[in-house]
Motif scaffolding. Structure first.
Motif, short mmCIF file in Angstrom:
data_model
loop_
_atom_site.label_atom_id
_atom_site.label_comp_id
_atom_site.label_asym_id
_atom_site.label_seq_id
_atom_site.Cartn_x
_atom_site.Cartn_y
_atom_site.Cartn_z
N LEU A 1 0.82 -1.21 0.00
CA LEU A 1 0.00 0.00 0.00
C LEU A 1 0.86 1.26 0.00
CD1 LEU A 1 -2.74 -0.77 2.68
CD2 LEU A 1 -3.00 -0.85 0.20
N ASP A 2 0.27 2.34 -0.47
CA ASP A 2 0.90 3.65 -0.39
C ASP A 2 1.00 4.06 1.07
OD1 ASP A 2 1.71 6.27 -0.56
OD2 ASP A 2 0.18 6.88 -2.01
N GLU A 3 2.22 4.20 1.57
CA GLU A 3 2.39 4.48 2.99
C GLU A 3 2.07 5.94 3.35
OE1 GLU A 3 5.32 1.66 5.11
OE2 GLU A 3 6.47 2.57 3.47
N ARG A 4 1.76 6.75 2.37
CA ARG A 4 1.39 8.13 2.66
C ARG A 4 -0.08 8.27 3.01
NH1 ARG A 4 3.82 10.16 -2.97
NH2 ARG A 4 2.52 8.37 -3.53
N LEU A 5 -0.86 7.19 2.94
CA LEU A 5 -2.28 7.25 3.30
C LEU A 5 -2.42 7.69 4.76
CD1 LEU A 5 -3.42 3.91 1.63
CD2 LEU A 5 -4.10 6.22 0.92
N PRO A 6 -3.36 8.57 5.07
CA PRO A 6 -3.46 9.11 6.43
C PRO A 6 -3.87 8.08 7.48
CG PRO A 6 -5.30 9.86 5.08
CD PRO A 6 -4.33 9.19 4.15
N PHE A 7 -4.46 6.96 7.06
CA PHE A 7 -4.89 5.92 8.01
C PHE A 7 -3.97 4.70 7.98
CE2 PHE A 7 -7.21 5.64 4.02
CZ PHE A 7 -6.99 4.33 3.62
N HIS A 8 -2.81 4.84 7.32
CA HIS A 8 -1.82 3.76 7.25
C HIS A 8 -0.89 3.91 8.45
CE1 HIS A 8 1.20 0.99 5.95
NE2 HIS A 8 0.83 0.96 4.69
N GLN B 1 -20.66 2.26 5.66
CA GLN B 1 -20.96 2.96 6.91
C GLN B 1 -19.66 3.28 7.64
OE1 GLN B 1 -23.58 0.10 8.75
NE2 GLN B 1 -21.87 -1.11 9.52
N PRO B 2 -18.88 4.21 7.08
CA PRO B 2 -17.58 4.52 7.69
C PRO B 2 -17.74 5.05 9.10
CG PRO B 2 -18.18 6.17 6.05
CD PRO B 2 -19.17 5.06 5.92
N LEU B 3 -16.93 4.54 10.02
CA LEU B 3 -16.94 4.96 11.41
C LEU B 3 -15.96 6.12 11.56
CD1 LEU B 3 -16.93 1.34 12.74
CD2 LEU B 3 -18.85 2.92 12.92
N ARG B 4 -16.46 7.32 11.46
CA ARG B 4 -15.60 8.49 11.36
C ARG B 4 -14.85 8.75 12.66
NH1 ARG B 4 -16.89 10.15 6.49
NH2 ARG B 4 -19.03 9.88 5.72
N GLU B 5 -15.46 8.45 13.80
CA GLU B 5 -14.76 8.66 15.07
C GLU B 5 -13.54 7.74 15.16
OE1 GLU B 5 -18.92 9.89 15.30
OE2 GLU B 5 -17.99 7.96 14.82
N LYS C 1 -5.07 10.22 14.13
CA LYS C 1 -4.31 10.86 15.21
C LYS C 1 -3.11 10.00 15.60
CE LYS C 1 -7.48 13.88 17.72
NZ LYS C 1 -6.69 14.84 18.46
N MET C 2 -3.32 8.68 15.67
CA MET C 2 -2.21 7.77 15.96
C MET C 2 -1.10 7.94 14.93
SD MET C 2 -4.23 4.19 16.61
CE MET C 2 -5.55 4.01 17.80
N VAL C 3 -1.50 8.00 13.66
CA VAL C 3 -0.53 8.12 12.57
C VAL C 3 0.22 9.44 12.66
CG1 VAL C 3 -0.25 8.25 10.06
CG2 VAL C 3 -1.82 6.58 11.06
N GLU D 1 -9.33 10.86 23.12
CA GLU D 1 -8.33 11.34 22.16
C GLU D 1 -9.00 11.91 20.92
OE1 GLU D 1 -5.53 8.30 21.37
OE2 GLU D 1 -4.44 8.61 23.22
N VAL D 2 -10.12 11.30 20.49
CA VAL D 2 -10.82 11.81 19.32
C VAL D 2 -11.36 13.21 19.60
CG1 VAL D 2 -12.82 11.50 17.83
CG2 VAL D 2 -11.39 9.54 18.41
#
Length: 582
Positions: free
Chosen positions: A248-255, A336-340, A347-349, A580-581
């Protein structure tokens, strides 16, 4: 016209299987086949290595970088023994390789100098297929079976050819042999999809998850688009195994990055906080960083059903090709994306990326090795191939080298044997002479195999359209390695690695100041020949493995009090995540 012998017949079968090159070391018992390869006009080519071990690494590297079947050869005795490391690498990382071994048992009383029982020697590493050739008419079908088995099982196989057979004349009319499989070696030989009921169960489990995590392994290669689509549909976070890093592209914000001892804090946090886990094409051995058993519901996708559930308990097994299975899941999983949850993952990333930048910028004496990989990350050529060795370099590669789409990267991921990177790089460069290749290794690996195989590079490079094969040597003069801590035995003898490259007619740069690291990368990436970049780095920079998530809960018994304590801790983790969210 010279008489046609069995060695010529072997070359014909290699050509029929579209084998571009064979890696090995000449020896008396394999000499007839080497001679036939020399007469083959480069189809296939024979690539002599400095050592049989590196020849087997080259064959495995060829399989890893091209998806085809790698081929290596050796003579009997110690030559055959030296092939084992590379063949075990192929076995444990599920890559197809065929080893051809010459044997000469014509000595006194039927014995021979260097005689070793080859069937027993290769019986474990090539447990799917070890066969002896006995008669000329057997050889075509024997080789075809070896290639079919290697491709179908994604594992190494072995064919032993006595020297007397190699020089035996081939009859004008051999019995009809089976045809050659036309599928691409190393890829699935048939379309494999899970049953509809299993897909429905997996979709239901994913749809009910509140905090979904996806763990991506090397078996997910080619399925990046489907993984991202499913992760977006669920608002999931993604981590990868070490072998799955290039998928995968490691620049993805959720990677969140690589999971495990060499990986990131964000990946460990993802595993510790999720309630649903989807594993795709991974056999990751670092299970201490997986969620605590009982914390999550799990789905595992793998083309090989034997791998499902071997590392971690699985609720829904899906035996199938990764991309096709994911496409089938996408038609069943609600959008149904869980946005929280996704916000928490991002934030972890972000926090991890800040930490990684701080670590790379920390002062060191003389150079921080993390800085060396971080400076490369900004300059990594598109469509490059990267080979990574074993040692502390794996930590810095896993955390600091960001791989964009189109960049291949390979390492000895499961066996963890040092000395693989430069042989891998040679195999990758011979397969793609018009694209840049990089080998990343420490001074230990360079002294083990790299110094010798740099001679192989010097022999071949003038025929490459793009001459760039760049070898990074992290020279810390220390015996420390994966696992952390200092290894007893004192400091390693220093070697002028860049100077050795220059003696061979290659380019060499030595850097021992942090402000010169970026310019040094610019210099070797612009060189008109292969280059060694020797970075003198600080052995005291800590490896800092991430803490396993919820490590203090591991090993708890399943009595009522223990179960209650586990539930309380998970509730605490959820509350922290929610805060944290906000």
């Amino acid at each position: 016209m010279a008489e046609r012998i069995v060695a010529d017949l072997v070359v014909e079968r290699l050509r029929a299987w579209r084998v571009p090159r064979v890696f090995g070391c000449p020896g008396a018992a394999i000499a007839p086949l080497v001679g036939a390869l020399d007469d083959a006009g480069g189809d296939p080519a024979f690539v002599p290595a400095r050592h049989e071990e590196t020849a087997s690494y080259m064959a495995t590297g060829h399989a890893k970088f091209t998806g085809g079947v790698g081929v290596c050869l050796a003579t009997q005795g110690p030559s055959a023994v030296h092939l084992l490391n590379g063949l075990y690498d192929a076995k444990l990382d599920s890559k197809p390789v065929v080893a051809i071994i010459g044997e000469d048992v014509t000595g006194p009383l039927g014995g021979a100098h260097e005689e070793i029982g080859l069937s027993r020697l290769f019986g474990d590493v090539c447990n799917q297929f070890v066969r002896y050739g006995r008669r000329p008419e057997q050889v075509p079908a024997l080789l075809d079976q070896a290639f079919r088995t290697a491709a179908a099982t994604r594992s190494p196989t072995c064919v032993v050819l006595p020297r007397v057979l190699q020089v035996t004349a081939v009859p004008d009319l051999l019995p009809q042999t089976a045809g050659v499989v036309t599928a691409t070696p190393g890829e699935p030989l048939a379309r494999v999809l899970p049953h509809d009921a299993d897909l429905d169960a997996a979709a239901s489990l994913l749809g009910n998850g509140r905090r979904v995590a996806v763990l991506v392994g090397q078996g997910a290669h080619g399925a990046a688009e489907e993984i991202v689509a499913l992760a977006d549909r669920l608002g999931a976070g993604v981590a990868t195994s070490l072998l799955g890093k290039p998928v995968l592209d490691e620049r993805l914000p959720f990677h969140t990055g690589v999971l495990g001892e060499v990986g990131t804090t964000a990946a460990a946090q993802l595993m510790g906080s999720c309630d649903t886990l989807l594993m795709i094409g991974t056999n990751d051995p670092w299970t201490d960083w997986f969620p605590m058993p009982g914390q999550v519901r799990t789905i595992q996708i793998d083309i090989d059903g034997r791998r499902i559930g071997t590392r971690y308990p699985v609720d829904v097994p899906l035996v199938g090709d990764a991309a096709e299975t994911l496409r089938a899941l996408l038609t069943r999983v609600p959008d149904q994306p869980l946005r929280e949850w996704r916000g928490m993952v991002e934030k972890m990333v972000d926090r991890w990326r800040e930490t990684a930048a701080e670590r790379a910028a920390a002062p060191a004496e003389p150079v921080n090795p993390q800085l060396v990989l971080r400076e490369l990350s900004a300059r990594l050529p598109r469509h490059a191939a990267v080979a990574v060795d074993v040692g502390s370099v794996i930590y810095w590669y896993a955390r600091h080298l960001e791989l964009p789409p189109g960049v291949q990267a390979q390492l000895c991921g499961t066996l963890g044997s040092m000395g693989c990177a430069l042989p891998y790089a040679v195999a990758a460069k011979l397969a793609r002479p018009d694209e840049p290749v990089l080998a990343l290794l420490g001074d230990g690996a360079m002294q083990l195999n790299g110094l010798a195989e740099l001679i192989t590079v010097a022999h071949h490079w003038t025929r490459w359209r793009d001459p760039r094969l760049i070898v990074l040597v992290l020279n810390n003069r220390d015996h420390s390695g994966v696992g952390g801590g200092r290894t007893p035995g004192g400091r390693r003898s220093d070697v002028p690695y860049a100077g050795w490259a220059r003696l061979l007619g290659l380019h060499g740069v030595r850097v021992d100041r942090p402000d010169l690291v970026g310019p040094a990368w610019d210099e070797v990436l612009a060189a008109d020949r292969p280059a060694v970049l020797e970075a003198v780095v600080d052995p005291a920079v800590p490896l800092e493995p991430p803490e396993p998530a919820l490590a203090d809960l591991r090993g708890l018994v399943t009595d009522g009090d223990a179960a209650r304590r586990v539930r309380e801790r998970v509730i605490q983790t959820e509350a922290i995540a929610a805060d944290e969210v906000v």
